[in-house]
Design a protein around this motif. Structure first.
Motif, mmCIF file in Angstrom:
data_model
loop_
_atom_site.group_PDB
_atom_site.id
_atom_site.type_symbol
_atom_site.label_atom_id
_atom_site.label_comp_id
_atom_site.label_asym_id
_atom_site.label_seq_id
_atom_site.Cartn_x
_atom_site.Cartn_y
_atom_site.Cartn_z
ATOM 1 N N LEU A 170 -7.203 -4.786 -0.646
ATOM 2 C CA LEU A 170 -6.289 -3.826 -1.275
ATOM 3 C C LEU A 170 -6.236 -4.119 -2.770
ATOM 4 C CD1 LEU A 170 -4.107 -1.653 -1.332
ATOM 5 C CD2 LEU A 170 -2.445 -3.358 -0.571
ATOM 6 N N VAL A 221 -3.059 2.179 -6.266
ATOM 7 C CA VAL A 221 -4.334 1.668 -5.744
ATOM 8 C C VAL A 221 -5.354 1.856 -6.861
ATOM 9 C CG1 VAL A 221 -6.150 1.982 -4.002
ATOM 10 C CG2 VAL A 221 -3.729 2.276 -3.367
ATOM 11 N N PRO A 239 -8.425 0.973 0.290
ATOM 12 C CA PRO A 239 -8.127 -0.203 1.112
ATOM 13 C C PRO A 239 -8.962 -0.191 2.386
ATOM 14 C CG PRO A 239 -6.334 1.400 1.179
ATOM 15 C CD PRO A 239 -7.310 1.905 0.180
ATOM 16 N N LEU A 269 0.833 -1.205 0.000
ATOM 17 C CA LEU A 269 0.000 0.000 0.000
ATOM 18 C C LEU A 269 0.869 1.257 0.000
ATOM 19 C CD1 LEU A 269 -2.683 1.471 0.175
ATOM 20 C CD2 LEU A 269 -2.713 1.050 2.637
#
Ligand code: HEM
Length: 395
Positions: free
Chosen positions: A390, A371, A377, A248
């Motif tokens: 995610l 993302v 997420p 992430l």
């Protein structure tokens, strides 16, 4: 209800399993307890202390004489169900068990895992690459640690399918299994291997550990089960969460991706820094005897909850702690992601290796990733904070 030893200005209502806003940002949720007091009392989950200051968190974590590990967690019944060895043991009982386990995790054995970890990492990534995206947690993060664990204990990696549901219940419990059922399912899976390795030791991790006598006598089956259960549960959702946080961070910071692609020599220290910046483990300690700290008296039997982000992200403990600086280059023992003191993680070297190999393989195979547009997420708080969803995308 507020016990007599808790001053009114220390009381908050903070549920460690559902901190406010925790589903969208676990770290920001924990940051809300940081404030003018080092020790706070939450009325949630039956009432317990929370250390809300970095130095105090580290101090309590490292003081195994005043703070016992027996409780395991504020969750009622969890400690009694799991009876982990060595995690729930105190001195002097803890020492011989821990020392046997540490020998089993010797650096040479961990390094010998590199080809297997690299190959499973590479294979998974090769499948994902042409798809231009994935749900990273289920399609990568949850798979690698199970594979690594099975290899460590010397059983066929096809067993992955059997352990997968347990790993998922640990990371994303859906309420269909009680803690006791989860423990029993793990024990049922592990028992035949443990019995076999106690009788005919091989070269695998369990055999190496169980071959080391405990104060001159062999391990009992009960002790062996409690230890193997600890290794299984200790190394699954923690590593899953570590992968999720690293992915992430990089997805949100393409410059950091570019830097590591350009300078792969920075990857080992980048792994350390990302583990410092995104710590997800909390532990519980019981107070062994009354003790005065931070202007309050902690009473024998009180529970204290310690969250590693309270330490690692405290500006009094680390300069500019929210910044990810791959050249910070601090020794990993400075942060509390892996704990501190007598119970510091025995799998720390293995987890670090998994992080390094993930970074090397992912960044060399997957182009700049992000993302996925229109998704965010999601997190789940708890003793191991988890990223539950995610979505990544790349072109
Ligand atoms: C990023 C991954 C990991 C994180 C963040 C993590 C975190 C921690 C922390 C914070 C502790 C200290 C607990 C305490 O003080 O009460 C701990 C202990 C422990 N960890 Fe890990 N861990 C990770 C990976 C692993 C792996 C891969 C294994 C084994 C396969 C493992 C096995 C254990 C065991 C057995 C203990 C208990 C040590 C003792 O009580 O002496 N962990 N871990």
């Amino acid at each position: 209800m507020r016990p007599d030893n808790v001053p009114a200005d220390r009381v908050i209502e903070f549920d460690v399993f559902a901190p406010p806003g925790g589903e969208s940002d676990y770290f920001a949720a924990w940051d809300t307890v940081r404030g003018k007091h080092g020790l706070l009392w939450t009325t949630a989950n039956g009432g317990h202390w929370i250390a809300a200051d970095g130095e105090l968190t580290r101090q309590i974590w490292g003081d195994a004489e005043t703070f016992s590990s027996e409780a395991l967690a504020v969750t009622p019944g969890l400690g009694e169900a799991m009876r982990f060895i060595p995690l729930q043991q105190d001195a002097p009982e803890h020492k011989p068990f821990r020392s046997a386990i540490m020998k089993g995790f010797g650096n040479n054995h961990v390094m010998a895992m590199e080809p297997v970890i690299r190959s499973v990492t590479r294979d998974l990534i090769a499948d994902l690459r042409p798809r231009q995206g994935c749900e990273f947690m289920q399609e990568f993060a949850e798979i690698v640690p199970i594979h690594v664990f099975l290899t460590l204990i010397g059983v066929p990696t096809e067993d992955r399918a059997k352990l997968r549901p347990l790993g998922q219940q640990l990371t994303r419990p859906d309420g269909t299994m009680t803690v006791e059922q989860l423990r029993d399912a793990a024990d049922d899976y592990l028992r035949p291997y443990i019995v076999e390795r106690l009788a005919n030791p091989g070269q695998d991790l369990f055999s190496r550990i169980l071959a080391i006598p405990i104060e001159g006598r062999p391990w009992t089956l009960d002790e062996a089960q409690r230890m193997c259960r600890n290794l299984l549960f200790g190394g699954l959702d923690t590593v899953v969460s570590m992968f999720g946080n690293i992915a992430l961070h990089l997805a949100r910071n393409p410059k950091d991706q570019a830097l590591l692609r350009e300078r792969p020599d920075l990857i080992p220290q980048a792994a350390d820094e990302l583990m410092r910046r995104y710590p997800m483990v909390s532990v519980t300690r019981n107070v062994v005897h009354d003790v005065d700290m931070d202007g309050v008296t902690l009473k024998e039997g009180d529970l204290v909850y310690l969250n590693s982000s309270i330490h690692n992200l405290d500006p009094k403990c680390f300069d500019n702690p929210l910044a990810v600086d791959f050249e910070r280059n601090l020794p990993p023992v400075r942060h509390t992601t892996m704990g501190v003191g007598a119970h510091r993680c025995v799998g720390a070297g293995l987890a670090r290796l998994e992080a390094i190999l993930f970074l090397e393989e992912w960044l060399s195979a997957i182009p700049t990733f992000r993302v996925r547009e229109g998704t965010s997420p999601t997190y789940r708080a708890g003793n191991v904070g988890a990223i539950t969803d995610l979505r990544l995308a790349w072109d």
